[in-house]
Design an enzyme around this catalytic site. Sequence first.
Site, PDB file in Angstrom:
ATOM      1  N   GLU A  66      -3.372  -9.945   3.946  1.00  0.00           N
ATOM      2  CA  GLU A  66      -4.604  -9.621   4.679  1.00  0.00           C
ATOM      3  C   GLU A  66      -5.650 -10.706   4.442  1.00  0.00           C
ATOM      4  O   GLU A  66      -6.402 -11.083   5.348  1.00  0.00           O
ATOM      5  CB  GLU A  66      -5.171  -8.272   4.199  1.00  0.00           C
ATOM      6  CG  GLU A  66      -4.365  -7.061   4.632  1.00  0.00           C
ATOM      7  CD  GLU A  66      -3.268  -6.686   3.645  1.00  0.00           C
ATOM      8  OE1 GLU A  66      -2.803  -7.559   2.882  1.00  0.00           O
ATOM      9  OE2 GLU A  66      -2.858  -5.516   3.665  1.00  0.00           O
ATOM     10  N   GLU A  80       0.837  -1.207   0.000  1.00  0.00           N
ATOM     11  CA  GLU A  80       0.000   0.000   0.000  1.00  0.00           C
ATOM     12  C   GLU A  80       0.872   1.257   0.000  1.00  0.00           C
ATOM     13  O   GLU A  80       0.606   2.213  -0.728  1.00  0.00           O
ATOM     14  CB  GLU A  80      -0.936  -0.010   1.217  1.00  0.00           C
ATOM     15  CG  GLU A  80      -1.927  -1.176   1.151  1.00  0.00           C
ATOM     16  CD  GLU A  80      -2.933  -1.167   2.280  1.00  0.00           C
ATOM     17  OE1 GLU A  80      -2.511  -1.239   3.454  1.00  0.00           O
ATOM     18  OE2 GLU A  80      -4.146  -1.113   1.993  1.00  0.00           O
TER      19      GLU A  80
HETATM   20  C1  1HE Z   1       6.554  -8.347  12.234  1.00  0.00           C
HETATM   21  C2  1HE Z   1       5.887  -8.227  10.997  1.00  0.00           C
HETATM   22  C3  1HE Z   1       4.654  -7.534  10.991  1.00  0.00           C
HETATM   23  C4  1HE Z   1       7.713  -9.323  10.678  1.00  0.00           C
HETATM   24  N1  1HE Z   1       4.203  -7.048  12.162  1.00  0.00           N
HETATM   25  N2  1HE Z   1       6.053  -7.838  13.361  1.00  0.00           N
HETATM   26  N3  1HE Z   1       1.954  -8.424   7.184  1.00  0.00           N
HETATM   27  C5  1HE Z   1       2.166  -9.759   7.117  1.00  0.00           C
HETATM   28  O1  1HE Z   1       1.309 -10.591   7.313  1.00  0.00           O
HETATM   29  C6  1HE Z   1       3.591 -10.172   6.850  1.00  0.00           C
HETATM   30  C7  1HE Z   1       4.182 -10.845   8.084  1.00  0.00           C
HETATM   31  N4  1HE Z   1       5.623 -11.013   7.975  1.00  0.00           N
HETATM   32  C8  1HE Z   1       6.183 -12.010   7.225  1.00  0.00           C
HETATM   33  O2  1HE Z   1       5.540 -12.747   6.498  1.00  0.00           O
HETATM   34  C9  1HE Z   1       7.661 -12.156   7.339  1.00  0.00           C
HETATM   35  O3  1HE Z   1       8.093 -11.547   8.561  1.00  0.00           O
HETATM   36  C10 1HE Z   1       8.466 -11.502   6.172  1.00  0.00           C
HETATM   37  C11 1HE Z   1       8.252 -12.311   4.890  1.00  0.00           C
HETATM   38  C12 1HE Z   1       8.046 -10.044   5.940  1.00  0.00           C
HETATM   39  C13 1HE Z   1       9.973 -11.483   6.533  1.00  0.00           C
HETATM   40  O4  1HE Z   1      10.386 -12.809   6.904  1.00  0.00           O
HETATM   41  P1  1HE Z   1      11.776 -12.982   7.690  1.00  0.00           P
HETATM   42  O5  1HE Z   1      12.017 -14.462   7.816  1.00  0.00           O
HETATM   43  O6  1HE Z   1      12.851 -12.152   7.056  1.00  0.00           O
HETATM   44  O7  1HE Z   1      11.546 -12.323   9.150  1.00  0.00           O
HETATM   45  P2  1HE Z   1      10.735 -12.920  10.409  1.00  0.00           P
HETATM   46  O8  1HE Z   1      11.627 -13.841  11.173  1.00  0.00           O
HETATM   47  O9  1HE Z   1       9.413 -13.443  10.010  1.00  0.00           O
HETATM   48  O10 1HE Z   1      10.448 -11.603  11.262  1.00  0.00           O
HETATM   49  C14 1HE Z   1      11.476 -10.923  11.962  1.00  0.00           C
HETATM   50  C15 1HE Z   1      10.823 -10.158  13.082  1.00  0.00           C
HETATM   51  O11 1HE Z   1       9.959  -9.177  12.533  1.00  0.00           O
HETATM   52  C16 1HE Z   1       9.955 -11.040  13.969  1.00  0.00           C
HETATM   53  O12 1HE Z   1       9.968 -10.510  15.275  1.00  0.00           O
HETATM   54  P3  1HE Z   1      10.877 -11.165  16.444  1.00  0.00           P
HETATM   55  O13 1HE Z   1      10.586 -10.312  17.640  1.00  0.00           O
HETATM   56  O14 1HE Z   1      10.404 -12.601  16.552  1.00  0.00           O
HETATM   57  O15 1HE Z   1      12.306 -11.081  15.944  1.00  0.00           O
HETATM   58  C17 1HE Z   1       8.574 -10.852  13.372  1.00  0.00           C
HETATM   59  O16 1HE Z   1       7.530 -11.095  14.285  1.00  0.00           O
HETATM   60  C18 1HE Z   1       8.635  -9.379  13.020  1.00  0.00           C
HETATM   61  N5  1HE Z   1       7.674  -9.027  11.994  1.00  0.00           N
HETATM   62  N6  1HE Z   1       6.626  -8.831  10.061  1.00  0.00           N
HETATM   63  C19 1HE Z   1       4.884  -7.205  13.288  1.00  0.00           C
HETATM   64  N7  1HE Z   1       3.961  -7.324   9.887  1.00  0.00           N
HETATM   65  C20 1HE Z   1      -3.821  -0.744   7.173  1.00  0.00           C
HETATM   66  S1  1HE Z   1      -4.137  -2.349   6.802  1.00  0.00           S
HETATM   67  C21 1HE Z   1      -2.671  -3.141   6.380  1.00  0.00           C
HETATM   68  C22 1HE Z   1      -2.840  -4.587   6.694  1.00  0.00           C
HETATM   69  C23 1HE Z   1      -1.564  -5.367   6.581  1.00  0.00           C
HETATM   70  O17 1HE Z   1      -0.517  -4.860   6.243  1.00  0.00           O
HETATM   71  S2  1HE Z   1      -1.717  -7.014   6.928  1.00  0.00           S
HETATM   72  C24 1HE Z   1      -0.210  -7.717   6.435  1.00  0.00           C
HETATM   73  C25 1HE Z   1       0.719  -7.825   7.594  1.00  0.00           C
END
Ligand code: 1HE
Length: 258
Positions: free
Chosen positions: A131, A111
Amino acid sequence: MKFKTLRFQRRGAVGVLLLNRPEKRNALSDAMVEELDVCVGAIPDAVRALVLHGAGRHFCAGLDLAELSDRSAWQGATHSRSWHRVFERIQFGRVPVVAVLHGAVVGGGLELASTAHLRVAEANTFYALPEGQRGIFVGGGASVRVPRLIGAARMADMMFTGRVYSAEEGHAAGIATYLVPTGKGLAKGIELASRIAGNAPATNFALMHALPRIAELGQDAGLLMESLMAGIAQSEPEAKRRMKDFLEKRAGKVKKQG
Ligand code: 1HE
């Protein structure tokens, strides 16, 4: 400008804005969205184009899911509107924005990327709208901006099925208009932003503010608005100077690329 979740640097007429929360994959927390608001509202006058990119291995993981606690329907709508306000400020601000994408460009990350005026993607970029799988809907303007890039059918597919687009697929579909090798995006983004910064201000204004509105109008009103914008742009002294430079052989010709 000093921020907790962003870094802003100036390189001549180009501002370089970094999403700087790599440990959370640049997930858009409320604090980050607020800082984006402050930053785009305070871009120095000398900056005439902006490059937006992300620190670490990904451009942006979208909404910070840790903050999506138990909001009521009303709070959810208000939160979405707060993103709309900031993202509109980026899209319809003073300076054109070139987004440089790499790694995950997902959810709110897509977005945010869609608010930019040009997108450069590195070969390791991937796009998704998770989402659909998280049981929610987009709220940062995707349903308006993403269909304008790739069509509603492709966006619905991404959300219905969790389909992930590769960098090549995103390029072919129209998300990014430049595809570059991994690691080369920032240099390309700065090159493009420098070129844009050198345009006549009236041309950049027309491309940012008139063109997207004209594209939404019917033919009658669209053609009239085009004529008005054309009249204004050509009357600027800068336009007169540029056309005289061409006629007097001081300006470059249009050349075939490559
Ligand atoms: C996060 C987030 C996040 C990572 N919010 N903390 N977005 C998603 O559903 C995407 C979710 N994220 C992922 O699928 C993956 O993290 C990635 C593909 C982006 C990256 O993977 P990777 O292996 O490099 O990293 P990771 O090990 O998954 O994440 C590293 C850290 O970032 C980890 O935290 P930690 O404390 O365990 O180290 C994750 O929890 C954190 N992290 N992504 C919070 N999104 C206005 S409406 C909009 C609606 C949306 O955008 S919904 C889509 C949300």
